[in-house]
Design a protein around this motif. Structure first.
Motif, short mmCIF file in Angstrom:
data_model
loop_
_atom_site.label_atom_id
_atom_site.label_comp_id
_atom_site.label_asym_id
_atom_site.label_seq_id
_atom_site.Cartn_x
_atom_site.Cartn_y
_atom_site.Cartn_z
N ILE A 240 0.84 -1.20 0.00
CA ILE A 240 0.00 0.00 0.00
C ILE A 240 0.87 1.25 0.00
CG2 ILE A 240 -1.92 -1.15 1.17
CD1 ILE A 240 -1.34 0.68 3.59
N SER A 241 2.02 1.17 0.65
CA SER A 241 2.92 2.32 0.64
C SER A 241 3.41 2.60 -0.78
CB SER A 241 4.10 2.07 1.57
OG SER A 241 5.09 3.04 1.38
N ILE A 242 3.81 1.52 -1.47
CA ILE A 242 4.32 1.70 -2.84
C ILE A 242 3.21 2.20 -3.76
CG2 ILE A 242 5.22 0.46 -4.84
CD1 ILE A 242 6.73 -1.35 -2.85
N ASP A 243 2.02 1.59 -3.64
CA ASP A 243 0.92 1.96 -4.54
C ASP A 243 0.37 3.35 -4.27
OD1 ASP A 243 1.11 -0.39 -5.83
OD2 ASP A 243 -0.56 -1.38 -4.83
N GLY A 246 3.85 6.09 -3.61
CA GLY A 246 4.87 6.05 -4.65
C GLY A 246 6.15 5.43 -4.14
N PHE A 247 7.06 5.13 -5.08
CA PHE A 247 8.31 4.52 -4.66
C PHE A 247 9.47 5.16 -5.39
CE2 PHE A 247 11.68 1.41 -4.89
CZ PHE A 247 11.85 1.17 -3.55
N SER A 249 8.94 7.08 -1.73
CA SER A 249 7.99 8.12 -1.33
C SER A 249 8.75 9.40 -1.00
CB SER A 249 7.20 7.64 -0.12
OG SER A 249 8.07 7.09 0.83
N VAL A 250 8.03 10.50 -0.93
CA VAL A 250 8.68 11.79 -0.75
C VAL A 250 9.48 11.83 0.56
CG1 VAL A 250 6.59 12.79 0.30
CG2 VAL A 250 8.29 14.27 -0.74
N SER A 251 10.72 12.21 0.48
CA SER A 251 11.72 12.14 1.55
C SER A 251 11.56 10.89 2.42
CB SER A 251 11.77 13.41 2.42
OG SER A 251 10.49 13.83 2.78
N TYR A 252 11.30 9.76 1.76
CA TYR A 252 11.17 8.45 2.39
C TYR A 252 10.13 8.42 3.51
CZ TYR A 252 15.42 7.27 -0.14
OH TYR A 252 16.33 7.03 -1.12
N ALA A 253 9.11 9.26 3.41
CA ALA A 253 8.13 9.34 4.49
C ALA A 253 7.32 8.05 4.62
CB ALA A 253 7.19 10.52 4.26
N GLY A 254 7.14 7.33 3.52
CA GLY A 254 6.39 6.09 3.60
C GLY A 254 7.27 4.86 3.47
N HIS A 255 8.58 5.07 3.66
CA HIS A 255 9.54 3.98 3.47
C HIS A 255 9.47 3.01 4.65
CE1 HIS A 255 12.68 2.73 0.79
NE2 HIS A 255 13.50 2.47 1.79
N THR A 256 9.24 1.73 4.39
CA THR A 256 9.23 0.75 5.46
C THR A 256 10.33 -0.28 5.20
OG1 THR A 256 7.72 -0.74 4.32
CG2 THR A 256 6.73 0.96 5.69
#
Lengths: 300, 296
Positions: A240-243, A246-247, A249-256
């Motif tokens: 869901i983070s990638i979809d 985006g990948f 994500s902006v300044s890795y805010a959604g990076h897991t």
């Protein structure tokens, strides 16, 4: 594995049918889960790009990951923050909703079960959230907030670091009434009805007491199952983070942790390093599960 | 006749006593809470369904509407046209997904429950170790095993077959663990009774344990169905003709906002089947519970 002194021929004679029942699963499990896991651990000590043979490089993957890889630290921070919020909330939600639904008469019960379960069945339907939080004025959130006057200009939801995590958390919670929820519902139906009668005779006065004294204790296996699933689920968010965000994500805010794995495994083809990430994720999960299981045991 | 009468009386008594512990305020409160969260849960899905029937002019109205004024099937026709350009008919993708889903679900439930029974109800050399491994394996995410799995699949020559998607799912520990956690609750006396009647483990598994944990394996059918139904084939299937529907959906969604209508249409189709399966099996569970009465 076998510590008893019985010779194998005797063990086989006594338990043959049990082993035969397990065998089909065991074979598939061994080949497609257990061996891959072991291979994964072995590869985590190597440098491997799928083309050349893996070359052993000791602990250097682990050292790089934990000491030099700044992005991984962000990923760990995000993942833990995410799991700490969604994990407990979704677990409690799963149980409370399952229990409330169980209080309803049969027909509304099955309708409401479907309503709550539908998001997690829906496969890719969560993509609709991308439309809701779309950055332009076609996005529902923007359109309505503008119309109602809460904001003056459109908000770039997934392009602004501080909004990414909260939105992902909402979407994940929306999706999270899945496996555990169903297991809880089935578990509630399995609770022996005669215990409630007995309890009413003994002086249990309301549904809260029923919940505490009968329902919870008799659902222990399901509660355990739910805990493991919910922890594993909230620590392994990536798609869901990638979809949505985006990948990358902006300044890795959604990076897991798992999007980091995706980065090295599927984008850069540094498979040894990707396996290292996988192994570290596994140990984090293991640790969380041990802590939670200890807590759950104390409750019982 | 007498038995039936007794059963009905006990049912009625149970209901009366249960009502005694329920207050009207509590019932209303619960209903309100459920209604509120239910709406939140449904809203994006309704949105998806509505979008699937919207003509292009209505999809881009600002602010967007939850209703559709001139419902149209154009999105579905467009979908068929776009998929045609993939050189494979949509029905073939659906057939692929169907095959994978059917075999995968059947395998998961059968193998999982077969293995769960001895692990839940007996101790024998190795049983404890196996149970432990299963719990740990739950924590290995599929993307963790994806890389070695690819290597193993290609050694076994399974790449580019349905089996590459089905077998890892069948061997996943989720099903086994779920079934095991339910089977633990079956009273030992029942198994003892069956044993005294001369039943072996296979017989006990099939005619005592499985009927008793119907809610559990129907839950597993639902879960596994939905998991298999959503598979994209990932890196394991690359022949266009063997790809499942979700793959098509992803291609369409990546087409961006101009494909909103079409991707809503396929989302709607994708949603319809698991929902129907869920509704059918759910009512089945409730029916079982109703007819089997008070369980002991």
């Amino acid at each position: 594995m076998k510590k008893n002194k019985e010779p194998f021929s005797l063990v086989w004679k006594h338990h043959k049918n049990k082993y035969l029942l397990i065998a089909p699963f065991a074979i598939v499990f061994l080949v497609f889960t257990l061996i891959p896991v072991v291979v994964s651990i072995v590869l985590s000590f190597t440098s491997f790009n799928m083309v050349e043979a893996p070359s052993f490089n000791g602990l250097s993957n682990y050292i790089n990951l934990l000491v030099r890889d700044d992005v991984f630290l962000i990923a760990i921070k995000n993942t833990l923050l995410f799991a700490l919020i969604t994990g407990p909330i979704s677990y409690i939600m799963c149980f409370l909703f399952a229990w409330m639904i169980n209080e309803l008469p049969p027909v509304p019960r099955s309708i409401i079960t479907l309503v709550f379960y539908a998001p997690s069945i829906s496969g890719n339907a969560y993509m609709i959230w991308k439309l809701i939080f779309s950055s332009d004025t076609y996005g529902w959130a923007n359109a309505w907030l503008l119309k109602l006057g809460f904001i003056q200009s459109r908000v770039m939801w997934f392009e602004t670091a501080k909004y990414v995590m909260p939105i992902l958390i909402v979407v994940q919670l929306w999706l999270s009434l899945g496996v555990s929820f169903l297991a809880f519902i089935a578990g509630l139906q399995n609770v022996d009805k005669s215990w409630y009668e007995a309890a009413a005779v003994e002086g249990v006065k309301n549904r809260w007491q029923e919940l505490w004294y009968i329902t919870l204790p008799s659902m222990k296996p399901q509660l355990m199952f739910g805990a493991v699933m919910q922890i594993t689920g909230s620590l392994s968010v990536s798609q869901i983070s990638i979809d949505l965000a985006g990948f990358p994500s902006v300044s890795y805010a959604g990076h897991t942790i798992l999007t980091h794995l995706h980065d090295y495994g599927n984008v850069r083809y540094e498979l040894g390093y990707a396996c290292t990430i996988a192994v570290v994720l596994f140990f984090i999960m293991l640790l969380c599960n041990i802590i939670v299981q200890k807590l759950l045991r104390k409750l019982g | 006749m007498k038995k039936l009468y007794k059963f009905l009386v006990s049912k009625l008594r149970a209901r009366k006593l249960r009502r005694r512990n329920r207050s009207l305020m509590g019932d209303m409160g619960l209903t309100l809470v459920l209604a509120f969260f239910g709406l939140f849960s449904l809203f994006p899905l309704i949105f998806t369904v509505v979008n699937a029937f919207k003509p292009l002019s209505e999809i881009f109205i600002i602010p967007p509407k939850m209703t559709v004024e001139n419902p149209t099937l154009n999105n579905f026709f467009d979908l068929a046209t776009i998929v045609e350009s993939f050189n494979v008919p949509l029905s073939r993708y659906i057939f692929n997904t169907g095959m994978i889903t059917f075999l995968g679900t059947f395998g998961t439930v059968l193998l999982g429950s077969m293995a769960a029974f001895p692990l839940a109800k007996y101790t024998f050399p190795g049983s404890k170790a196996m149970s432990n491994i299963i719990v740990y394996a739950l924590m290995f995410n599929a993307s963790v095993t994806a890389i070695p799995n690819y290597l193993i699949m290609s050694r076994l020559g399974l790449i580019d077959t349905y089996w590459a998607v089905i077998l890892p799912a069948v061997g996943s520990t989720l099903g086994l663990y779920l079934m095991k956690n339910f089977m633990v609750q079956i009273p030992d006396e029942m198994l003892e009774a069956a044993k005294i009647d001369g039943a072996g483990e296979f017989k006990i598994y099939w005619s005592v344990v499985m009927p008793l944990c119907k809610p559990a394996w129907i839950t597993l059918v639902i879960l596994s169905f939905q998991q298999m139904w959503g598979t994209t084939g990932g890196v394991f299937i690359y022949t266009e003709e063997l790809k499942p529907v979700t793959y098509v959906l992803q291609q369409l969604v990546s087409g961006g906002i101009s494909r909103t209508g079409v991707s809503s249409a396929i989302s709607f189709i994708m949603l319809l089947v698991p929902v129907s399966v869920f509704v059918l099996s759910q009512s089945n569970v409730i029916e079982t519970m109703a007819t089997s009465g008070v369980k002991g």
